[in-house]
Motif scaffolding. Structure first.
Motif, PDB file in Angstrom:
ATOM      1  N   SER A 184      39.330  39.394  51.339  1.00  0.00           N
ATOM      2  CA  SER A 184      39.638  40.628  52.055  1.00  0.00           C
ATOM      3  C   SER A 184      38.458  41.582  51.969  1.00  0.00           C
ATOM      4  O   SER A 184      37.555  41.412  51.147  1.00  0.00           O
ATOM      5  CB  SER A 184      40.893  41.272  51.461  1.00  0.00           C
ATOM      6  OG  SER A 184      41.180  42.517  52.048  1.00  0.00           O
ATOM      7  N   GLY A 213      41.615  38.023  55.292  1.00  0.00           N
ATOM      8  CA  GLY A 213      42.554  38.723  54.434  1.00  0.00           C
ATOM      9  C   GLY A 213      42.709  40.154  54.911  1.00  0.00           C
ATOM     10  O   GLY A 213      41.971  40.618  55.785  1.00  0.00           O
ATOM     11  N   THR A 254      46.131  38.265  47.742  1.00  0.00           N
ATOM     12  CA  THR A 254      44.797  37.873  48.214  1.00  0.00           C
ATOM     13  C   THR A 254      43.870  37.822  47.002  1.00  0.00           C
ATOM     14  O   THR A 254      43.652  38.842  46.355  1.00  0.00           O
ATOM     15  CB  THR A 254      44.256  38.873  49.246  1.00  0.00           C
ATOM     16  OG1 THR A 254      45.177  38.971  50.340  1.00  0.00           O
ATOM     17  CG2 THR A 254      42.897  38.424  49.767  1.00  0.00           C
TER      18      THR A 254
END
Length: 412
Positions: free
Chosen positions: A100, A153, A180
């Motif tokens: 992410s 993400g 994540t």
């Protein structure tokens, strides 16, 4: 509860490109604030800034990307790659949804935006490129980082002025806890351009000194404001279990506690008391499962104005009580300038301090003000397991982060 650790540090700052060069500069006490070099600042009340020297976008990015983006995004992308390299983490080697991007933003793409507006004034709408619609935008760095590395993400950007550099870490930790395993997080800024500086000088908190030695001086008796700084830091955060499982060689520390509050007092003027800043500090310490006695040192927001420095000193006294005059306090950003959302640089500095057992000095401090704090004047050897970092944003934002030395379960 999932533990979130820092496995990589990427720095692009007036103090250097790369974490180790930044750290060396801080320990050497090198003042990186100087007269603005990119344009003639003589018509502005503030003529000083912390500027990143030796940074060439082509050394870090494909030329096709540089023409689409602003300098602040160039530095963000470079810092992100440095963090990835440091963590030995390649997003392409993992499921796209396993990584992410959560970044902070403040000034946005000021240089690009100014250039496009000037082009429009001189040549009409046809002179403006299509990239203006994305290059100035506060989400540009987060979006471009995600696109470049193919991450899918949860991606987000946080805007809370100078507090954003800590708020994005709190947001990134939340992303890790929700499943994540890896997040690139932090922030950079590039406000040393005429348009951004014209906006900034209206806040009344910037120094009017023309001499770097008497410019930004956190907690100094003669402090009269701050100087803006370019750059910042991006960190690689990971779920501790997955980081260990992939054989990570170095964990700088754990994001153990985080809290944010707001003064809710005035859109410009600071609150008359430190209640909400002190509350953020207490909540962050409690979130880490610690007490104030467990904190080895404090990295202060260090606003550089007598009123704001006094409020932060008061908050430290309220939180640490009888120990408040003995807990070491530093604000190394006095060496480089305040980087707004790039305040993640102070987290990077604190992680390196935990690693090496050395607290850097308050930047550019000559005569400490009457704050009754243990202000660090020279780099100080100090082995500790926990540090508290503060950041405040214009309009009443307060954020605090607690970093803790990482120990695997069962270690003492």
């Amino acid at each position: 509860m999932t533990r979130t650790v820092v496995t990589g540090i990427g720095v692009v700052s007036p103090s250097g490109i790369g974490a180790e060069e930044h750290w060396r500069s801080h320990l050497a006490g090198e003042l990186q604030v100087r007269r603005i070099e990119g344009f003639d600042p003589s018509s502005y009340a503030t003529t000083l800034a912390g500027q990143v020297r030796g940074f060439a976008a082509q050394d870090h990015l494909d030329g096709r990307l540089t023409i689409q983006t602003d300098r602040w995004t160039w530095m963000s992308l470079a810092a992100a790659q440095l963090a990835l390299d440091d963590a030995k983490y390649d997003p392409a080697a993992h499921d796209p949804y396993a990584t992410s991007v959560v970044l902070a933003a403040g000034y946005g793409g000021s240089e690009f935006g100014q250039r496009e507006v000037q082009a429009m004034c001189g040549g009409g709408p046809a002179a403006v490129t299509a990239y203006q619609s994305i290059a100035w935008f506060y989400a540009a760095s987060a979006g471009q980082t995600s696109i470049l590395h193919g991450t899918k993400g949860p991606a987000s950007v946080l805007v809370s002025d100078g507090a954003g550099g800590l708020d994005c870490l709190g947001g990134a930790r939340r992303v890790v806890r929700r499943g994540t395993p890896a997040v690139l997080t932090g922030g950079t800024e590039a406000p040393v351009v005429p348009y951004a500086l014209a906006c900034l000088v209206t806040n009344g908190r910037m120094t009017t000194s023309a001499d770097p030695l008497t410019g930004y001086r956190p907690f100094d008796v003669d402090a009269d404001g701050y100087v803006p700084g370019e750059g910042g830091a991006v960190l690689m955060l990971e779920n501790a279990d997955t980081a260990l499982a992939r054989g990570v060689q170095q964990i700088y520390g754990e994001i153990a506690g985080y809290a944010a509050t707001h003064d809710a007092h005035h859109h410009e003027n600071p609150a008359a008391d430190c209640r909400q800043l002190a509350r953020a500090m207490r909540l962050a310490i409690a979130d880490a499962g610690l007490t104030p006695d467990d904190i080895g040192f404090v990295v202060a927001d260090g606003a550089g104005t007598p009123a704001l420095d006094a409020l932060e000193a008061q908050a430290i006294h309220e939180v640490f009580g009888e120990r408040s005059s003995r807990v070491p306090v530093t604000a190394p950003q006095g060496f480089t300038g305040r980087m707004c959302a790039g305040s993640t640089i102070n987290v990077a500095t604190a992680l390196l301090a935990l690693r090496d057992g050395i607290v850097p000095a308050v930047g550019n401090l000559h005569r400490p003000g009457p704050y009754q704090l243990d202000l660090v004047r020279q780099p100080r050897e100090l082995r500790t397991d926990a540090v508290l970092i503060n950041a405040r944003g214009y309009g009443g934002f307060n954020s605090s982060i607690v970093l803790r030395r990482f120990h695997e379960e069962g270690e003492s």
